[in-house]
Motif scaffolding. Structure first.
Motif, PDB file in Angstrom:
ATOM      1  N   LEU A 196       0.778  -1.045  -0.066  1.00 58.81           N
ATOM      2  CA  LEU A 196       0.023   0.022  -0.117  1.00 58.81           C
ATOM      3  C   LEU A 196       0.857   1.324   0.131  1.00 58.81           C
ATOM      4  O   LEU A 196       1.726   1.572   0.856  1.00 58.81           O
ATOM      5  N   TYR A 218       2.107  -7.382   4.644  1.00 60.16           N
ATOM      6  CA  TYR A 218       1.689  -6.031   4.461  1.00 60.16           C
ATOM      7  C   TYR A 218       2.778  -5.097   4.622  1.00 60.16           C
ATOM      8  O   TYR A 218       3.677  -5.254   5.529  1.00 60.16           O
ATOM      9  N   TRP A 220       3.007  -0.748   4.121  1.00 62.06           N
ATOM     10  CA  TRP A 220       2.768   0.608   3.916  1.00 62.06           C
ATOM     11  C   TRP A 220       3.645   1.390   3.842  1.00 62.06           C
ATOM     12  O   TRP A 220       4.513   1.648   4.640  1.00 62.06           O
ATOM     13  N   THR A 242       5.752  -0.828   8.292  1.00 65.17           N
ATOM     14  CA  THR A 242       5.534   0.522   8.209  1.00 65.17           C
ATOM     15  C   THR A 242       6.671   1.325   7.860  1.00 65.17           C
ATOM     16  O   THR A 242       7.529   1.289   8.406  1.00 65.17           O
ATOM     17  N   PHE A 246       3.595   6.447   7.418  1.00 61.17           N
ATOM     18  CA  PHE A 246       2.482   5.799   7.352  1.00 61.17           C
ATOM     19  C   PHE A 246       1.601   6.264   8.685  1.00 61.17           C
ATOM     20  O   PHE A 246       2.284   6.207   9.871  1.00 61.17           O
TER      21      PHE A 246
END
Length: 503
Positions: A196, A218, A220, A242, A246
């Motif tokens: 993302l 995941y 970000w 992260t 973020f």
């Protein structure tokens, strides 16, 4: 009189209905019918998405009807375009063309499954032969802020992300599974399970499971998207990574490790940087996580040893250039990150927490000043509580991420153990009384049993960072209220044996 009785009965029925509705579990399916498709959307023709090339573009509005499809090559949903995917759809990533689906800035993806009909992105390989990195993965890019400006997304893709609109909307990702993704296009240039980049808070992101990613489950890169009910299962590298400012809010997350799979860069539950150089560029990485459960590698296998001789991929090594390594920490916070973690439980990592001043950063000063928060966190079964230097596995002081003073305990240890943090470090995983503190079951339940120190808590949501209405104000630590079947929000839409599932 009869009319009055009838009215009273109707009124009682209405109150009963209101009572039932108000008593519903907040985890009930908020979207039982899938995405609302605009009337001008065209139905996707054929069973292949993409032609195998590196730049296949989707332009306009399309709906993919429920069915089984092949994703081939790099498929870009372009600026201004929208792709709708119906519940129950299966999309198989093609290995030969390193398939990936990329939502570019200004585009929208409406992948809105339901609790009984999730949307599945998975490997096109036959059951029993699937491995991490069988295809590229899902990439979502937006126009929210990051701390590096106009950024290229990692993985070799053409697309950039970033802007000034923190409310940017990239669509809906709900009741979605991503399995066996993360192909490494170059050394340290993998697409994650889900990447993302600068995704805004207007995007809906909940009830998502990433399994057997060949990189992070995941990651970000900047952005402000919020999320709930996320599962990272048996990933290769970090569960939740992260970076680049973020600032989203996350609640009810589960990370479960396979003791035989870890990355050469060393694998963590959280890995958090402000940016790769460790600069103080703003906005800082300041995401807020609450109610996370990490099931680490220790305790799942009585023979576990944190060496590359033991960590051999467990028959799942794709031999695609990815390198196996070792496990490190439940939480690695470094390079000027201002990460915030509340109401979380982590079990069985070689290191509990790392607050690291590498690359000239002032991460430890941020922690001391209260700009980085770890509060109401419970560790159990860690080999050591804290470490200050990457890849050392020593509870010793380092103020620069390089030199170590082994005569003093780590800053990380002292920070976690501070009197006002509400944190605790238990010797044994069993002391948590989790229903299942391992990852071996195909239908696992990681909820706490009666008498667990994780339940019946108070004042968990008094910190200012948790006052936002996004957070459900619960009375337990970790991702699950209890081990009761009704409290297992993973039921129905998750899959813990994707290797053998016939799609």
């Amino acid at each position: 009189m009869k009319k009055m009785l009838t009215k009273m009965k109707l009124l009682a029925a209405a109150f009963a209905l209101i009572s039932v509705i108000s008593g519903c579990n907040k985890n009930d399916d908020p979207s039982p019918v899938g995405p609302v498709v605009p009337g001008d959307a065209k139905v996707w023709s054929g069973t292949s998405i993409g032609d195998g090339s590196a730049e296949f573009e989707i332009k306009g509005k399309y709906v993919i009807k429920k069915g089984v499809y092949s994703l081939k090559g790099w498929v870009y949903i372009t600026d201004g375009s929208e792709l709708y995917i119906e519940p129950g759809t299966i999309i198989k990533g093609d290995k030969a063309t390193k398939a990936a689906l990329i939502v570019e800035r200004g585009a929208k993806l409406f992948a809105e499954g339901t609790s009984t009909q999730p949307i599945v992105f998975t490997s096109a390989q036959a059951p029993g032969s699937r491995k991490p990195g069988d295809w590229g993965g899902l990439v979502i890019l937006g126009k929210a802020k990051n701390n590096m400006g106009d950024m290229s997304i990692e993985g070799g893709l053409r697309s950039k992300h970033g802007g000034t609109n923190d409310n940017d909307n990239s669509g809906i990702i709900r009741y979605v599974r991503v399995e066996f993704a993360g192909y490494p296009f170059a050394t340290d240039q993998e697409i994650n399970g889900i990447t993302l980049g600068s995704v805004g808070s207007g995007t809906t992101f909940d009830h998502v499971q990433v399994s057997y990613s060949n990189d992070d489950s995941y990651e970000w890169f900047g952005g402000s998207v919020n999320g709930k009910y996320l599962v990272a299962y048996h990933g290769w590298d970090d569960d939740f990574d992260t970076d680049n400012g973020f600032s989203g809010k996350m609640q009810f997350l589960l990370g479960v490790r396979n003791p035989k799979i870890a990355d050469q860069s060393v694998s963590n539950g959280f890995e958090s940087d402000n940016n790769a150089s460790g600069s103080s560029a703003e906005p800082f990485t300041s995401a807020v996580f609450s109610n996370v459960t990490f099931i680490g590698p220790i305790g799942q296998d009585g023979n576990f040893v944190n060496t590359t001789a033991y960590i051999d991929g467990g028959g799942l090594n794709p031999n695609n250039g990815s390198r196996l390594g070792q496990y490190q920490a439940a939480m690695q916070i470094r390079r000027n990150s201002h990460l915030n973690v509340f109401n979380t439980v982590a079990t069985g990592y070689p290191v509990g927490i790392m607050v690291e001043n590498d690359k000239g950063s002032a991460t430890q000063a941020a922690a001391t000043a209260g700009n980085l928060t770890v509060q109401n966190v419970v560790f159990a079964g860690m080999s050591i509580l804290g470490s200050d230097k990457n890849k050392t596995w020593k509870d010793a002081l380092s103020t620069d991420g390089t030199a170590i003073d082994e005569t003093k305990p780590s800053f990380s240890n002292g920070y976690f153990s501070r009197a006002n943090g509400g944190n605790s470090n238990l010797t044994n995983i069993a002391d948590l009384k989790l229903k299942q503190p391992s990852s071996v079951a195909s239908t696992p339940n990681y909820g706490p049993s009666t008498g667990s120190p994780l339940v019946g808590k108070s004042n968990l949501f008094t910190p200012a960072l948790l006052q936002n209405t996004f957070f459900d104000k619960v009375d337990y630590i970790g991702a699950f209220k209890s081990d009761a079947d009704a409290d297992n929000w993973m039921k129905g839409w998750t899959n813990f044996d994707p290797q053998n599932t016939i799609y």
